[in-house]
Design a protein around this motif. Structure first.
Motif: not given
Length: 287
Positions: A222, A225, A241
């Protein structure tokens, strides 16, 4: 000033060194896209050897490469980097002596976002890509965001669809022969990378490709991240994330109907938050 002959000899020696190595000593730093907090890039710089290390930015996937250079450089300088350079090129100029020379002493390479197809078109089969790989194999860090993440795997998701061409950002089927893939840079050989994964709801896309290559792992990262692929063959999640890893190696009854829609059973899914570690060899979360 080195002559072209000396640069070529340098390249040959580096390539021989790369081919002699059994496994990489460095790290991959694969960001799923989006804005990056300074703390994220501080981790990249640490893996490169610290603020004094030499870092190269490759921004050519962007439609505005110089703007990308300015943004990346500004952030890296803000976190203390002092030796930052960049490369802008196409296929015809990738292997210029000037470009190859810039890779000397580099311990960190960062690919910016944009269109991953531009990266592969410009770099596959070049001496420049071989030298970037040597940074990784020799103990440095190679990273990228968005397009620079997608390009990391051997099988690369291009972003195009072959059947449902109207779906654009939302992938509406889990379907065979719909998601277009091509050859990526091959830093990750045991998985397929997808980016902007949760925020853009790309599970259908990645699962479709995974069921065509069930021996691999589907790695959806994501935004904000990072998947840090370490030299111990483990993946560490880091950032705001999550990362989702799909494993269809032991899936049963992988098949399609008359419309090419997939079905399967016993597909594993792992959801990793920052600090979690996935072991590629065991195919499981170990921390």
């Amino acid at each position: 000033m080195k002559t072209i002959k000396q640069l070529f000899l340098f390249f040959v020696l580096i390539t021989l060194s790369l081919n002699a190595q059994d496994k990489p000593k460095g790290n991959l730093f694969i960001i799923g896209g989006g804005n990056r907090e300074d703390a994220v890039m501080e981790r990249f710089v640490q893996l490169a050897g610290g603020p004094e290390s030499k870092i190269i930015i490759i921004p050519i996937a962007s439609g505005y490469p110089m703007e990308a250079v300015e943004l990346h450089t500004e952030q890296m300088k803000r976190i203390g980097c002092k030796n930052i350079d960049f490369l802008i090129f196409d296929k015809s100029t990738a292997d210029s002596p000037e470009n190859l020379k810039k890779l000397e002493g580099v311990t960190g390479v960062f690919f910016g976002g944009g269109d991953q197809n531009i990266l592969t078109k410009a770099m596959l089969g070049t001496k420049l890509l071989d030298l970037v790989k040597n940074v990784y194999y020799s103990g440095g860090v190679v990273g990228g965001t968005s397009a620079g993440a997608a390009v990391m795997s051997q099988i690369m998701i291009t972003g195009d669809e072959l059947i449902n061409k109207d779906s654009t950002r939302s992938f509406i089927t889990i379907q065979k022969n719909n998601v277009k893939t091509t050859e990526g840079f091959g830093f990750v050989k045991n998985g397929i990378i997808d980016q902007h994964f949760i925020i853009r709801k790309r599970a259908n896309r990645l699962i479709s490709v995974l069921l065509e290559h069930p021996q691999l792992l589907g790695i959806g990262i994501d935004e904000q991240t990072v998947a840090i692929v370490r030299p111990d063959n483990k993946l560490e999640a880091y950032g705001e994330s999550t990362i989702i890893i799909f494993d269809a190696a032991k899936a049963k009854n992988i098949r399609t109907n008359s419309d090419g829609l997939f079905s399967a059973s016993d597909i594993k899914m792992h959801i990793l938050q920052s600090g979690d570690v996935f072991d590629f060899k065991k195919r499981s979360v170990i921390k």
